[in-house]
Design a protein around this motif. Sequence first.
Motif, short mmCIF file in Angstrom:
data_model
loop_
_atom_site.label_atom_id
_atom_site.label_comp_id
_atom_site.label_asym_id
_atom_site.label_seq_id
_atom_site.Cartn_x
_atom_site.Cartn_y
_atom_site.Cartn_z
N SER A 213 -20.47 -39.20 -42.21
CA SER A 213 -21.52 -40.05 -41.17
C SER A 213 -22.56 -40.51 -41.31
O SER A 213 -23.21 -39.15 -40.71
CB SER A 213 -20.18 -40.27 -40.29
N GLY A 214 -23.31 -41.17 -41.25
CA GLY A 214 -24.40 -41.87 -40.49
C GLY A 214 -25.68 -41.72 -41.56
O GLY A 214 -25.82 -40.58 -42.42
N GLY A 215 -25.92 -42.97 -42.08
CA GLY A 215 -27.40 -43.07 -43.02
C GLY A 215 -26.78 -43.67 -44.39
O GLY A 215 -27.76 -44.21 -45.46
N ALA A 216 -25.37 -44.41 -44.77
CA ALA A 216 -25.11 -45.24 -45.72
C ALA A 216 -25.98 -46.51 -45.72
O ALA A 216 -25.93 -47.33 -44.88
CB ALA A 216 -23.77 -45.80 -45.51
N GLY A 217 -26.37 -47.04 -47.01
CA GLY A 217 -27.59 -48.20 -47.46
C GLY A 217 -27.55 -48.55 -48.20
O GLY A 217 -27.50 -49.08 -48.67
#
Lengths: 251, 193
Positions: A201-205
Amino acid sequence: MLTKRIIPCLDIKDGRTVKGVNFVNLRDAGDPVELAKQYALKGADELVFLDISATLEGRKTMIDMVLKVAEHVNIPFTVGGGISSIADVDVLLKSGADKVSINSSAVKRPELVNELANKFGSQCVVVAIDAKQINGEWIVHLAGGSIPTDLNLFDWAKEVESRGAGEILFTSMNNDGTKAGFANEALAKLSETLNIPIIASGGAGTVQHFVDTFKEGKADAALAASVFHFGEIAIQDLKEALRENNIEVRM
Amino acid sequence: MKLVIINYGAGNIKSIQFAFKRLGYDAILSNNPDEIKAADKVIFPGVGEASSAMKMLKESGLDTLIPTLKQPVLGICLGMQLMCKSSEEGNTKGLGIFDVDVKRFNNTVKVPQMGWNTITDLKSDLFKGIKNQEFMYSVHSFYAENCKESIATTTYSIDFASALKHNNFYGVQFHPEKSSTVGEQILKNFIEL
């Protein structure tokens, strides 16, 4: 073959979704049940609802929401936020939640992990860990990354696994909100150190970020919010791309 | 159609009840032997730890009732495992309906197996209209070995029995109530058996 999971995360306040959601065909974008149904149709493998209500009233509303989601949605879901006792978990599971996620309450009282695993089984105990890399070391943080603890990410993850956690939801505070990709190095290390599933989790772009977190980060599942809510990435397209990259997903 | 979900204190039974409601059936939650015996179809759920679930079953006397039932019975997840001969989890003696033992996954894979995996070698009307290699959702650390009574197989480090059948008794390791429309079809098939 067991497939990699794609998990949209919904922030809930007083029974409503908070972050803006840009979905066509939604009568009410603030209604978590409507949104959950849409995600289930679009191929999400699981859902996470994070309760950010600050009041007791808000928490009660959350239980009503859990009941409604269980009634209308045919995929598994996890509920997190403000859970600190067996009684809190009991009511959520009885209302139809499949798993609960605990975070700061586990840091404050690690025995809670044992108690929940013994009472309800490890399969429903997700321990969420927020960590920030400071001078090369991954430090566990509380309150959305604002309060550092003296715990090291890998030691803490190992400890909660031995206490009976069934899954780890690891959010990198360095990556969260950046849309620059997941913290794959730390994720891979977690996956190699532990023998329970790890959710990135954290950072999906971008779609490539998901490919990378499954390949390089060795994650078992990937969680994201805004890229899904704002329609930047359609789950079906994402899964097709993952499959082209030889990553097994449910289609 | 009288549908009873055995309520002995184990598991996420609300989700099963809701899944039947989505299919248009009202399932009753009950631990009353007469009510269970009178049902057309019985669901035997279970989530959690085997030995404590078996203890709860014994306390309510349901451990002797279940093997005598004559109507179709569907064990789900731990429910299915408790219908086997024994489980390595808590060294538990099972109901012995299915002639197979329940073992723990070895640590060459992550335990629990959590998520969507395929079912193959489908052998019963329970899977009518279900394609080979459909995805089902499961969460479990223990599995029933592949055996003569297997009606579905799943692979996770080894091939194991993801569904079992013996006479009127059925068991599934996965959660049909959480496995999207395919899972709902399996529940519908069970009702129509």
